[in-house]
Enzyme design. Structure first.
Site, PDB file in Angstrom:
ATOM      1  N   THR A  60       0.815  -1.204   0.000  1.00  0.00           N
ATOM      2  CA  THR A  60       0.000   0.000   0.000  1.00  0.00           C
ATOM      3  C   THR A  60       0.853   1.259   0.000  1.00  0.00           C
ATOM      4  O   THR A  60       1.999   1.259   0.460  1.00  0.00           O
ATOM      5  CB  THR A  60      -0.951   0.004   1.214  1.00  0.00           C
ATOM      6  N   GLN A  92      -1.583   4.111   6.893  1.00  0.00           N
ATOM      7  CA  GLN A  92      -1.166   3.223   5.811  1.00  0.00           C
ATOM      8  C   GLN A  92       0.129   2.499   6.146  1.00  0.00           C
ATOM      9  O   GLN A  92       0.340   1.364   5.709  1.00  0.00           O
ATOM     10  CB  GLN A  92      -1.030   4.025   4.521  1.00  0.00           C
ATOM     11  N   HIS A 152       0.034  -1.118   7.643  1.00  0.00           N
ATOM     12  CA  HIS A 152      -0.256  -2.301   6.833  1.00  0.00           C
ATOM     13  C   HIS A 152       0.932  -3.242   6.756  1.00  0.00           C
ATOM     14  O   HIS A 152       0.784  -4.456   6.855  1.00  0.00           O
ATOM     15  CB  HIS A 152      -0.627  -1.878   5.403  1.00  0.00           C
ATOM     16  N   ASP A 189     -10.986   3.033   2.667  1.00  0.00           N
ATOM     17  CA  ASP A 189     -10.672   1.632   2.969  1.00  0.00           C
ATOM     18  C   ASP A 189     -11.907   0.871   3.434  1.00  0.00           C
ATOM     19  O   ASP A 189     -11.993  -0.346   3.271  1.00  0.00           O
ATOM     20  CB  ASP A 189      -9.606   1.563   4.057  1.00  0.00           C
ATOM     21  N   GLU A 207      -5.853  -3.880 -49.715  1.00  0.00           N
ATOM     22  CA  GLU A 207      -5.161  -4.684 -48.702  1.00  0.00           C
ATOM     23  C   GLU A 207      -4.767  -6.068 -49.228  1.00  0.00           C
ATOM     24  O   GLU A 207      -4.203  -6.873 -48.482  1.00  0.00           O
ATOM     25  CB  GLU A 207      -6.030  -4.813 -47.449  1.00  0.00           C
ATOM     26  N   HIS A 219     -12.597 -10.728 -49.133  1.00  0.00           N
ATOM     27  CA  HIS A 219     -13.426  -9.898 -48.268  1.00  0.00           C
ATOM     28  C   HIS A 219     -14.502  -9.198 -49.092  1.00  0.00           C
ATOM     29  O   HIS A 219     -15.668  -9.125 -48.688  1.00  0.00           O
ATOM     30  CB  HIS A 219     -12.561  -8.854 -47.550  1.00  0.00           C
TER      31      HIS A 219
END
Length: 440
Positions: free
Chosen positions: A241, A263, A266, A366, A420, A425
């Site tokens: 964190t 924090q 953690h 949180d 192309e 196609h």
């Protein structure tokens, strides 16, 4: 604690700033070498591999790898009423906020009966991971499960490490959250093995493979996600964190200090960074940290995190420079506590979640803000977002053309196909009119 990086009088580029800002040393590539054999073992040997890994890493043997639905529901009997009420509030607020993340189906129409429909389709099955290391994380269960449910995912499986203190089941608080979210497929499986089990399935315990794996974890969980990416989707390779606070002399030093400490508790590798244009304010924050860190429950952990190379006070000339530092850092959590909050916010382009004002601490996000706390770390907020309903949705385009609308495009389509070098196609269009006696 909190070393100083003085950028006053300097005008570093964003690239230079990215090298100057502090970072937690998380080497997922190195962990990958240790994790790949674990993942492959689960793929090849399934349940037997999971049991060996549980004995090796969790110190648990002979436990049921799948937790029964009755056991999950019964866990609520041990849940303190105030905790249940808090979890139910979190679930309710998060459901409302997550529902707002689901885009509506939209249809674009062209002349001649042509239409393209944009729809958002949920994946069929998700594996949710809840870590079980230095703390229990029922809130992470809720964040993952509710976001998936808001997206409309029909199949949810949850995995969390087996706990010796809970008879080989995941932490009781994890089971509370699963019960309250309505998740009844839960496995007492942790770490890299859990990620591998989600990706490959384990028929012996009834675990079918999933489409997406989400949830936070340590560096080995992150490395396992990298190992299975492509077999399944993943939310992120989450690291430790991090919080970055932009504050000036109008902010309350005690608020900023408390948020940095929140924090840091953690993990010893957690990053806490203050960016300010006031050296006097920085000193006042340091004084508050010294007093508060000494008495908090996880004081030793906090001291190590705040004293590590990943944490610092960064001094800048002004708030515009502070915003540039923040954008280069791209923090998981960004707090803005200044006299010009709105103006600073306008300058921010990279952050996992942004908390504006002195009464919006990260700890609110949180738990109960209604936002999701599973967020990008390690600078990945530059190109990725936090967990949400969108994580489990795939945009799909549904194309529908009628004869007249196709006829209008036949000639230009053949031109492009010839250009192309793919004439078939164009022939796929031409045949539709030749068979109907309408060759053009």
């Amino acid at each position: 604690m909190l070393r100083t990086i003085d950028l006053r009088g300097l005008t570093p580029s964003r690239t230079e700033l990215s090298r100057l800002v502090p970072r937690a040393a998380v080497d997922i590539a190195a962990a990958l070498d240790r994790v790949r054999p674990l993942v492959d073992d689960v793929r090849l040997r399934g349940e037997a591999a999971l049991r060996e890994q549980a004995a090796r890493f969790d110190g648990v043997e002979g436990h049921g790898l799948r937790v029964s639905a009755d056991r999950i529901r019964a866990s609520l009997g041990t849940c303190p009423p105030e905790v249940r009420a808090a979890l139910e509030t979190l679930i309710s607020r998060l459901r409302t906020a997550s529902a707002a993340q689901v885009p509506e189906q939209r249809v674009t129409r062209f002349a001649g009966g042509a239409a393209i429909t944009q729809r958002w389709q949920p994946v069929a099955r998700v594996g949710l991971y809840a870590p079980g290391g230095k703390a229990a994380y029922p809130s992470s269960v809720v964040m993952n499960a509710v976001a998936a449910q808001a997206a409309g995912v029909p199949g949810l499986a949850l995995a969390s490490p087996a706990q010796r203190e809970n008879g080989g089941a995941p932490h009781e608080a994890v089971l509370w959250a699963a019960a309250l979210c309505g998740v009844d497929e839960v496995y007492a499986v942790g770490g890299a093995g859990a990620v591998a089990a989600f990706a490959h399935g384990v028929p012996g315990i009834g675990l079918e493979p999933v489409d997406v794996v989400t949830g936070p974890g340590n560096v080995f969980v992150a490395a396992a996600k990298r190992a299975v990416a492509g077999i399944v989707g993943i939310d992120a390779e989450a690291g430790t964190t991090e919080i970055l606070v932009i504050a000036d002399e109008t902010a309350e030093p005690a608020f900023v200090a408390a948020d940095l400490i929140s924090q840091a508790e953690h993990d010893e590798s957690a990053a806490s960074v203050l960016v300010t244009d006031s050296s006097r304010f920085a000193e006042r924050v340091r004084e508050e940290i010294a007093a508060r860190a000494a008495i908090t429950r996880h004081s030793e952990r906090v001291h190590e995190a705040l004293g590590g190379p990943q944490s610092a006070v960064i001094l800048v000339d002004d708030l515009a420079a502070a915003a540039r530092v923040s954008n280069a850092y791209a923090p998981e959590h960004l707090e803005i506590q200044t006299r010009e909050d709105a103006a600073v916010l306008e300058l921010i382009d990279s952050a996992g979640a942004i908390f504006v004002g002195g009464f919006t601490p990260v700890s609110l996000g949180d738990y109960l803000a209604g936002s999701n706390h599973v967020l990008p770390t390690g600078g990945t907020a530059r190109f990725s977002s936090g967990l949400g309903a969108h994580t489990f949705l795939r945009p799909q385009q549904i194309v529908s053309y009628e004869r007249d609308s196709l006829s209008e495009l036949a000639a230009p389509l053949r031109s492009l196909a010839e250009a192309e070098g793919l004439p078939a196609h164009g022939e796929a269009v031409t045949i539709r009119f030749e068979r109907a006696g309408e060759g053009d």
